[in-house]
Every structure is written in C-alpha cells, then in structure tokens.
Write a protein that holds these residues in place. Structure first.
Motif, PDB file in Angstrom:
ATOM      1  N   LEU A  74      -8.710  10.811   0.396  1.00 21.74           N
ATOM      2  CA  LEU A  74      -8.638  10.222   1.722  1.00 21.74           C
ATOM      3  C   LEU A  74      -8.058   8.818   1.630  1.00 21.74           C
ATOM      4  O   LEU A  74      -7.822   8.293   0.544  1.00 21.74           O
ATOM      5  CB  LEU A  74     -10.035  10.183   2.342  1.00 21.74           C
ATOM      6  N   ASN A  75      -7.854   8.202   2.765  1.00 27.28           N
ATOM      7  CA  ASN A  75      -7.343   6.838   2.802  1.00 27.28           C
ATOM      8  C   ASN A  75      -8.481   5.873   3.103  1.00 27.28           C
ATOM      9  O   ASN A  75      -9.424   5.763   2.358  1.00 27.28           O
ATOM     10  CB  ASN A  75      -6.221   6.731   3.833  1.00 27.28           C
ATOM     11  N   SER A  76      -8.424   5.189   4.245  1.00 36.03           N
ATOM     12  CA  SER A  76      -9.408   4.151   4.541  1.00 36.03           C
ATOM     13  C   SER A  76     -10.816   4.703   4.715  1.00 36.03           C
ATOM     14  O   SER A  76     -11.800   4.011   4.455  1.00 36.03           O
ATOM     15  CB  SER A  76      -9.001   3.388   5.805  1.00 36.03           C
ATOM     16  N   THR A  77     -10.948   5.958   5.135  1.00 29.70           N
ATOM     17  CA  THR A  77     -12.273   6.480   5.456  1.00 29.70           C
ATOM     18  C   THR A  77     -13.136   6.709   4.222  1.00 29.70           C
ATOM     19  O   THR A  77     -14.303   7.072   4.355  1.00 29.70           O
ATOM     20  CB  THR A  77     -12.157   7.789   6.259  1.00 29.70           C
ATOM     21  N   VAL A  78     -12.599   6.509   3.038  1.00 34.98           N
ATOM     22  CA  VAL A  78     -13.416   6.541   1.832  1.00 34.98           C
ATOM     23  C   VAL A  78     -13.336   5.197   1.102  1.00 34.98           C
ATOM     24  O   VAL A  78     -13.833   5.050   0.000  1.00 34.98           O
ATOM     25  CB  VAL A  78     -12.983   7.696   0.900  1.00 34.98           C
ATOM     26  N   SER A  79     -12.724   4.222   1.740  1.00 32.30           N
ATOM     27  CA  SER A  79     -12.512   2.900   1.129  1.00 32.30           C
ATOM     28  C   SER A  79     -12.998   1.788   2.049  1.00 32.30           C
ATOM     29  O   SER A  79     -12.351   0.756   2.203  1.00 32.30           O
ATOM     30  CB  SER A  79     -11.031   2.700   0.803  1.00 32.30           C
ATOM     31  N   GLY A  80     -14.120   2.017   2.698  1.00 33.48           N
ATOM     32  CA  GLY A  80     -14.696   0.983   3.556  1.00 33.48           C
ATOM     33  C   GLY A  80     -13.933   0.752   4.834  1.00 33.48           C
ATOM     34  O   GLY A  80     -14.070  -0.309   5.465  1.00 33.48           O
ATOM     35  N   LEU A  81     -13.095   1.710   5.248  1.00 33.22           N
ATOM     36  CA  LEU A  81     -12.265   1.620   6.457  1.00 33.22           C
ATOM     37  C   LEU A  81     -11.233   0.487   6.365  1.00 33.22           C
ATOM     38  O   LEU A  81     -10.796  -0.040   7.391  1.00 33.22           O
ATOM     39  CB  LEU A  81     -13.126   1.439   7.721  1.00 33.22           C
ATOM     40  N   ILE A  82     -10.830   0.134   5.149  1.00 36.81           N
ATOM     41  CA  ILE A  82      -9.829  -0.909   4.941  1.00 36.81           C
ATOM     42  C   ILE A  82      -8.486  -0.263   4.620  1.00 36.81           C
ATOM     43  O   ILE A  82      -8.410   0.694   3.842  1.00 36.81           O
ATOM     44  CB  ILE A  82     -10.257  -1.855   3.793  1.00 36.81           C
ATOM     45  N   SER A  83      -7.434  -0.807   5.206  1.00 39.12           N
ATOM     46  CA  SER A  83      -6.082  -0.307   4.947  1.00 39.12           C
ATOM     47  C   SER A  83      -5.632  -0.721   3.554  1.00 39.12           C
ATOM     48  O   SER A  83      -6.308  -1.507   2.877  1.00 39.12           O
ATOM     49  CB  SER A  83      -5.104  -0.881   5.970  1.00 39.12           C
ATOM     50  N   ARG A  84      -4.484  -0.220   3.133  1.00 40.68           N
ATOM     51  CA  ARG A  84      -3.874  -0.769   1.927  1.00 40.68           C
ATOM     52  C   ARG A  84      -3.401  -2.182   2.256  1.00 40.68           C
ATOM     53  O   ARG A  84      -3.300  -2.548   3.435  1.00 40.68           O
ATOM     54  CB  ARG A  84      -2.720   0.093   1.423  1.00 40.68           C
ATOM     55  N   THR A  85      -3.103  -2.988   1.279  1.00 40.31           N
ATOM     56  CA  THR A  85      -2.821  -4.402   1.542  1.00 40.31           C
ATOM     57  C   THR A  85      -1.385  -4.609   2.014  1.00 40.31           C
ATOM     58  O   THR A  85      -0.496  -3.796   1.768  1.00 40.31           O
ATOM     59  CB  THR A  85      -3.094  -5.256   0.301  1.00 40.31           C
ATOM     60  N   VAL A  86      -1.201  -5.740   2.708  1.00 44.50           N
ATOM     61  CA  VAL A  86       0.070  -6.050   3.360  1.00 44.50           C
ATOM     62  C   VAL A  86       0.553  -7.414   2.883  1.00 44.50           C
ATOM     63  O   VAL A  86      -0.226  -8.370   2.787  1.00 44.50           O
ATOM     64  CB  VAL A  86      -0.100  -6.076   4.899  1.00 44.50           C
ATOM     65  N   LEU A  87       1.842  -7.490   2.587  1.00 45.67           N
ATOM     66  CA  LEU A  87       2.451  -8.764   2.208  1.00 45.67           C
ATOM     67  C   LEU A  87       3.787  -8.869   2.935  1.00 45.67           C
ATOM     68  O   LEU A  87       4.759  -8.218   2.570  1.00 45.67           O
ATOM     69  CB  LEU A  87       2.651  -8.839   0.689  1.00 45.67           C
ATOM     70  N   ARG A  88       3.787  -9.672   3.996  1.00 43.39           N
ATOM     71  CA  ARG A  88       5.002  -9.851   4.799  1.00 43.39           C
ATOM     72  C   ARG A  88       5.114 -11.320   5.155  1.00 43.39           C
ATOM     73  O   ARG A  88       4.139 -11.954   5.585  1.00 43.39           O
ATOM     74  CB  ARG A  88       4.922  -8.985   6.063  1.00 43.39           C
TER      75      ARG A  88
END
Length: 854
Positions: free
Chosen positions: A686-700
């Motif tokens: 899964l994505n965020s729903t198994v990782s504390g509802l956090i997205s992958r990180t962003v650098l812009r």
C-alpha cells in the motif's frame, strides 16, 4: 525547434595527418628501440587480438591508424579499443594529441556558429577524456570547460552526477566552482574519447537535462563505434526530451564480434596474465636518478577543469607556458633525445600543454605524452598488440574508493632517456615516493625521472547565506500522521494544503522526458479494491512472524554493533514503519526508549541537509542509525553515502554513518539487515494508508526553500482506510514467539561475513541490457520495488522467478488489473523485478513494439 540527432562526423585529413603515427603506434618514428613498444608501418596494433578472437574493426580508412586492440578482464567486454591519438595508454606526440581535440573543437565552432559557440559549455569525461575535452574547449574559443571527476573535494558541492552502467558507485561527479556554470540555456558539448554504445552519454544528458534543461547538445568523440540500434536509441531519446543532439567525430566504424568472443577473450587473459605478471615483477635491473623540478605554476591558473576552466584561465595559462616549458627544458639532462611527459589519471591537460611547449622548445628531442590510469589492461609484448608493457604501482592520491593498483602502459621498454612525471599536489604523497611507488617504478626503466607538481586547485568557499537561528521541531501525530506522537517525529514540512498529485501517465512522461523530477509531484493515491485489501490482510497474517523476526534481528545487530542507545532515523516513507518496529522491539525486549525520526532523501538530489543539521544539534551523530525498508539495487544506499559526505564537507560535522539498517537486503548492498531474502513485506503493498497516511516526500524549488525541510502531505481524508497501526500491532504481537529465534540468528549473523557483494546491482545491469532498456533507473528489483512500479509508475512488464509462490499474489493481481504481462524467468536473483516502460509517452510503444496498458 529541431528535435533530431544530426551526424556531423564528416571530414578527412582534419588535423589527423599523423594520427596513426608515422613509425609506430606510439608515434616514435622508429627512433630509440623500434619494435619494442613501437612497431613498423606494416603491423596493426590490433592484429594480435583480431587473429585470436576473430574480432573485426570495420569503418573509415583512418580507423586502424587511430585504434589498436587489447584485452582486459571484464565480464561484459573482453576487448579494449586503444586510441593512438588520445595520449592515455599509448605515448604520442603532444602536438598530435592536442591537435586531435583542438580540431574537433573548431568543427563544433563551425557547427554552432559564432553566436552558439559563445554560449556553449564543454563537459569532458573522467578520466580518459579530460584532456581531450579541454582541447575541444580550446578549439571552440571562449567556451568554459568542466570535466567530471571521481575525486570528491572537500567544501565543493555537487552540481550533478551520473553513472556509467558498469559501475556500482556513482562514477562521475560534477563539481563546478561557479554553481551557475551548467544553468544556462546555451549548447552543452559533451566530449568522450569513444562513443561505443551511447549509454554513458544518455545517462549524462538525462541527468543534466532533468536539472538544467536546454534545447541543444553536441556529442564529440574521436571515434563513433555504435551499432545501428544504438544510433536509433539516441535519435529516439532526442525526440523524447525535445532537444537537438549533434554528433561530431573524427572517424566512424564498428567492431564485429564472433559468437563466444567474451569467453574466448577471458580464456586468453587467463592464459597470458601469469606471464605478464612475471615480466612485470622482474622489471629492469637499472635504477635511474629521481629529481624534482619547481614549475612555479601560477597561482591564478587551475590545474585543469575539475572545478571549471574559463577563458580568463586559458589566457593566463597561455601567457605562463613559455616560462613553464623553459624550466622543464632546463631541468632535463643534457643529451636526452627521447623524453616522456607522463600525466596523472584525470590530470591530462596541464601535462599535455607542458609537453607541447617542450616539443616547441626542443625540436631535436622526441617528446611524447601519455598518462597513468586506473584501468587494468593485459600487456602482451608483441608488435601486433596495443599494450606492450605495463607498470603497476599503488594509488597515491588517497582516492575516495580506497587503495588500489594504478598503471602506466608502454613506458617500460620504450628507451626513454628521461620521464617527467606531472602530478597534482593531492597526488604528491608518501605512496608516490615509496619503494613500490610510481617514481621508483619509472626509475627502473629510465635513467632520469623528474617530478613536477602542479598545485591542486580548490575553490574558495563562498559566504554562506544567513540561516535561521532555529529549525522547526519535528511534526508528530495526530496533527501530522496517524502514528502515535512517540512513535516518530517527522523532520518534514507540511504541504497538505498544496495540490501536488498528477496522473501516473503524465508524471511518467514528464520524468522520462527530463521535464520534471519525480520528487516534484505526487502520484494519485492508489485506493485498493476489496480483493486487493483481502490480499494485504492475508499477506500480513502469513508474514507477521517473519517480519517480527527480521525486525528483531536488525535491531539486535544495531544495538550490538552501532550504539547501545541508537537514534533511529528512517528514510521516509518506506523506512518509517520499519523504524517504528525497531523502536518497539528495543522497548519490548530491553526497556529502551529509543528516539525515532523520519527524514527525506531523494535520488539525484540527496538527503535533507536541514534535517541533518537539526539532528546534529540535538544528538551525537555517531548514535544515528539510518533505517530503510529494503534494498533494491542500492541506489539510495549510494545516495545516502554521497549526501553525508557532502554534508560533512560543507558543514564540518562528522560522525554520521552512511551504513543503512534495513529489514531486508536482497540486493546485498549493506551489512546491517534482518534478512537477505526477497519476500513480501506487506507495507510495500500500500501507499500512505500503511505509512501513517503520509505521502512520499516532495522537493520542489517553489515550495522548499534553502532553509526548509523537504515536504510531504498528510492524507487525513483517508483515515477510514488507514491500516498503519494495525500493521504495526500485528507484527509487534509476534515479538515474544520469535525471541529465541532472533537471539540465535543474531549471534550467527554477528560472526558471519556480511560484506556487501552488490550482486543485485549486477543483476539489474544485466537485465537492463538484455531487455533493451539501457537505463538502470527503470529496472526496479525485489517485491517491494516491483509493487511500487505497479502502484506509482507506468509498468512495462514484470519478471517473476519461476515457481514464486504467495509472495507474488498481490503483484499478479495488480499486473492483471493494469494489463501488464508477467514473465517467468528461471534464474532470477530476486523474487520479481518490475520494469518501467522504457520509452513512455502517452500512446508510446515499448521495446517490444506493444502499446503499454494504462
């Protein structure tokens, strides 16, 4: 705008009149000891290899004059093309070496026109083409020059880096003093000695275009030896990135290889290596004199293009050369008629120009130029072989990749009256002067050795921008993430209110075209079907004890070897559930309240330096243990090592250990792991729903300033589907039942040889070539990485190890839902490998001619 590859490799007699050498492959004109290192006109220096392996060199009439053949121990290509005009392996007249590059530079000037030439920047490849690229820049006129380097320099930040496909470490660093050197929109001229497959050039343009996009590139090489397939790849790549790519080469051809040539070549190397080693050990009985000459190199002239070489530097060097050459000429022994100026690995340009000045000052003396090298090549004393002799000596510049052998070819036996060894000050170390060092080796083969040292140029440190006095404290749940506040502190900034999601197909097209970096946007969060959720829960039930065991082993290893009170720093976000599990194990088993933070690391951009500053201010860096979920091919492992090295050099903060602790290490990239088996870790499903509802990180750049943490989003709206705590609790509940097994496994592991073999990287390289992808970044090995490909990228196909069982049920389901073929492979080192579509644009076809299913 033109979007094409244009072949400018035309012209004959353009400064290469003596390219083949009028008397021998070393340009000796028969002087001295003919047929020892040199050879007669009637012997091609590739004939020995050609006759024994059936290799054919086909192409322009000048090709065999420019190239010979040799053998090396290499699992991919046994033969080596040896240039007679490059000044690397074969001693050659400095006017021929310099003229080869300068003439190519004049042709690039004619191609671009005066206006384009004025805006161009030239980049050469280390180590072989550093001098060639510099000469090309001279031919262009006013173009600044930068060459890649394998030597990290304290205090100098990377402006970029790229890999050669055969290397398991980042091979090339770009370290310009001027951070804006590559940022313009003028033509970028890339210079290499040989254009064989084009992989390195594609990797370079891809990496630089991602950071510094422009609409025109020029690729320059002495010889273009690509196949028609490789030529088509470059044409397609130019169209994909929307840029024009021109080619300027001195000669064109191809190498025809019979079946089984690799095995035959390896057998030949094995047969002749012992004899070559005996000859090298015997050496010569003589002992020459070793002296030093003070060049008085001007302080305002860099030793080369490692940090950039401008038009102003070029003018200062031209003004200084007569005096520098005169000092060398004066130091030579009287009566010297054959003199070699020997450069040092990447240091090619300065010794080449010194050799050229000597050639002008001493017309009756035969001046030759070559350099030492890192590349091991078999030596065979035969007129039809390009590498007649080899000197072996230890590295003497404290290289970043550790000690090792270095080589000087075709020097022994050439009857030089004197050798001038030119090194930079970083290479003037005790190892250079040791009994087995370069100077002593040279003195066994020539009566006079002179050492000339050029000061290694290190850019001044620019004033640092003013920094805020304090960095923000970590974000914690429930305000940010669904984890308990004590489970993890996120050294991130909250971008939850910013729209960052883009459809998978749009992101893939932008990433592969170089129009965007993958960390500048987010994929739309995949919401699993009921069938897929059922698979997740079944996988969790099946593997919970296995994961508990791995979590226990890696935690106990950390406590035994790294720190009794470690500070866990997980790499967000795949590492974060593992960090929480390790923290829980330490608390459950030992009563330790271990600190745990999550930080961002981005491939190609490095680790968040502001997060490191916060950690160094609050904790002893020696206690910090970086944690990740699993290793694939090891890209993040290398990224972390490079990022910590840059941070240490820039900040002066020492103690951070780049060794990552992971739950699973199927790629054999690290020493600290729970297991090296490639199995299903349900958090990869899964994505965020198994990782504390956090997205992958962003650098812009418009969202993350120089003093900000990297960003991420908290998907509060997905709370109803969140299984993050359920995942942790299911595994923690199995801690007691695996305790005895963890103790036994840890004891065995602590006494075992856990040296990384990087076998996963080798497998990825092989798969990349076998499937015609030619980009290791598009090959994602292991169950976890394959799952990510299916969830976030545009998959092309999935390779599954024959007989793989339930660990791949969720992969097969996802592949079926997306219409992606699953191909069973007999001898796959991973359970599965995900292949990202290699040439994705919407409506594109893959390498097999079939449209991708999206």
């Amino acid at each position: 705008m033109d979007k094409a590859v244009n072949d400018a490799a035309t012209g004959r007699g353009d400064g290469f009149g003596n390219a083949g050498g009028s008397g021998g492959s070393d340009g000796s004109d028969g002087a001295g000891a003919p047929n020892r290192v040199g050879q007669g006109d009637d012997v091609w220096s590739g004939s020995w290899v050609a006759e024994r392996l059936g290799v054919q060199l086909e192409g322009d009439d000048t090709l065999t004059g420019m190239l010979g053949l040799a053998l090396r121990r290499n699992p991919k290509r046994a033969h080596l093309l040896v240039s007679n005009v490059l000044g690397k392996h074969v001693p050659q007249s400095p006017s021929v070496v310099y003229g080869s590059g300068f003439t190519l530079g004049r042709r690039v000037h004619a191609l671009l026109g005066p206006a384009g030439a004025r805006r161009a920047v030239v980049v050469g490849y280390a180590e072989t083409a550093t001098g060639l690229g510099h000469a090309v820049a001279d031919g262009l006129g006013h173009a600044p020059y930068l060459h890649s380097t394998r030597r990290p320099v304290t205090g100098v930040a990377r402006a970029g880096g790229f890999e050669e496909s055969h290397s398991h470490a980042t091979s090339h660093l770009l370290l310009p003093e001027d951070p804006h050197l590559l940022a313009g929109d003028g033509p970028l001229v890339l210079v290499d000695d040989e254009f064989s497959t084009g992989n390195t050039v594609l990797n370079t343009i891809g990496a630089l275009h991602e950071r510094y996009p422009r609409d025109r590139y020029v690729v320059v090489a002495l010889v273009d030896m690509r196949s028609s397939t490789d030529q088509d790849r470059l044409t397609d790549f130019a169209t994909e990135i929307g840029a024009r790519i021109d080619l300027v080469t001195a000669a064109r051809g191809t190498v025809r290889l019979p079946d089984g040539v690799l095995e035959k070549g390896q057998a030949l190397v094995a047969e002749h290596e012992p004899a070559a080693a005996v000859r090298a050990a015997a050496g010569a009985a003589g002992r020459g004199r070793i002296g030093r000459v003070d060049l008085r190199w001007p302080a305002d002239v860099p030793d080369g293009g490692r940090h950039g070489f401008t038009a102003a530097h070029r003018t200062r060097l031209e003004n200084a050369l007569p005096a520098l050459g005169a000092r060398l000429a004066e130091a030579l022994p009287s009566g010297a008629r054959r003199v070699l100026v020997l450069g040092f690995e990447e240091l090619m340009y300065a010794p080449l120009r010194l050799a050229g000045e000597l050639e002008q000052l001493l017309p009756s003396t035969r001046i030759r130029f070559s350099t030492t090298t890192r590349s091991p090549v078999l030596a065979v004393d035969d007129p039809g072989y390009a590498i007649r002799t080899r000197l072996v000596f230890p590295a003497h510049d404290n290289p970043a990749d550790g000690p090792g052998e270095r080589y000087a070819y075709n020097v022994a036996g050439a009857a030089f009256d004197a050798v001038i060894a030119v090194v930079d000050s970083a290479g003037d170390t005790p190892a250079l002067h040791a009994p087995d060092g370069l100077l002593a080796q040279l003195a066994r083969h020539t009566p006079h050795v002179l050492l000339a040292v050029v000061p290694s140029y290190v850019p001044g440190t620019p004033p640092a921008p003013e920094r805020p006095a304090m960095l923000p404290e970590p974000l914690r749940g429930p305000a940010f993430s669904s984890y308990a506040p004590e489970d993890v502190g996120w050294l991130l900034q909250d971008l939850s209110d910013v729209t960052l999601e883009a459809p998978t197909e749009e992101r893939e097209e932008a990433i592969q075209s170089g129009g965007a970096h993958y960390a500048e946007s987010l994929p739309v969060e995949y919401q699993p079907s009921e069938q897929y959720q059922a698979l997740f829960h079944a996988a969790l039930e099946t593997s919970a004890a296995r994961i508990a065991h791995a979590a226990g082993v890696v935690t106990e290893t950390v406590l035994a070897e790294r720190s009794p009170r470690p500070v866990l720093v997980s790499l967000a976000r795949a590492g974060t559930p593992v960090g929480v599990l390790m923290r829980r194990w330490a608390q459950h088993r030992h009563g330790l309240d271990v600190a745990h933070y999550a930080v961002s690391i981005v491939r190609g951009r490095g680790i968040d330096a502001n997060a490191l500053r916060w950690l160094a201010d609050r904790h002893d860096p020696r206690d910090v243990v970086f944690v990740d979920g699993w290793t694939g091919k090891g890209a993040i492992t290398r990224e972390l090592a490079a990022g910590l090295r840059e941070f240490e050099e820039a900040e002066g903060v020492t103690g951070f250990d780049p060794e990552i602790a992971v739950l699973a290490d199927p790629g054999s990239c690290v020493r600290t792991y729970g297991t090296r088996e490639d199995f299903l870790i349900p958090s990869a499903c899964l994505n965020s729903t198994v990782s504390g509802l956090i997205s992958r990180t962003v650098l812009r750049a418009d969202l993350v300033g120089p003093h900000d943490y990297h960003g991420a989003k908290f998907y509060r709206e997905l709370a109803g589907a969140d299984v993050s705590t359920l995942f942790l609790d299911a595994i923690s509940a199995r801690f007691d039942e695996v305790t005895d097994a963890v103790d036994a496994a840890t004891k065995e592991l602590l006494s075992a040889d856990r040296t990384p073999t990087w076998e996963g990287w080798a497998a990825v390289e092989r798969i990349s070539e076998e499937y015609g992808i030619h980009d290791v970044n598009l090959v994602k090995p292991g169950v976890g990485e394959t799952t990510r490909v299916l969830l976030r990228r545009v998959p092309w196909k999935i390779l599954a190890r024959a007989g793989a069982g339930p660990d791949l049920d969720h992969v097969r389901l996802l592949a079926e839902q997306r219409g992606v073929p699953v191909e069973e492979v007999a001898e796959l080192p991973y359970t599965c490998v995900g292949l990202i579509h290699p040439k994705y644009t919407r409506g594109a076809t893959g390498a097999d001619g079939k449209a991708v299913a999206v």
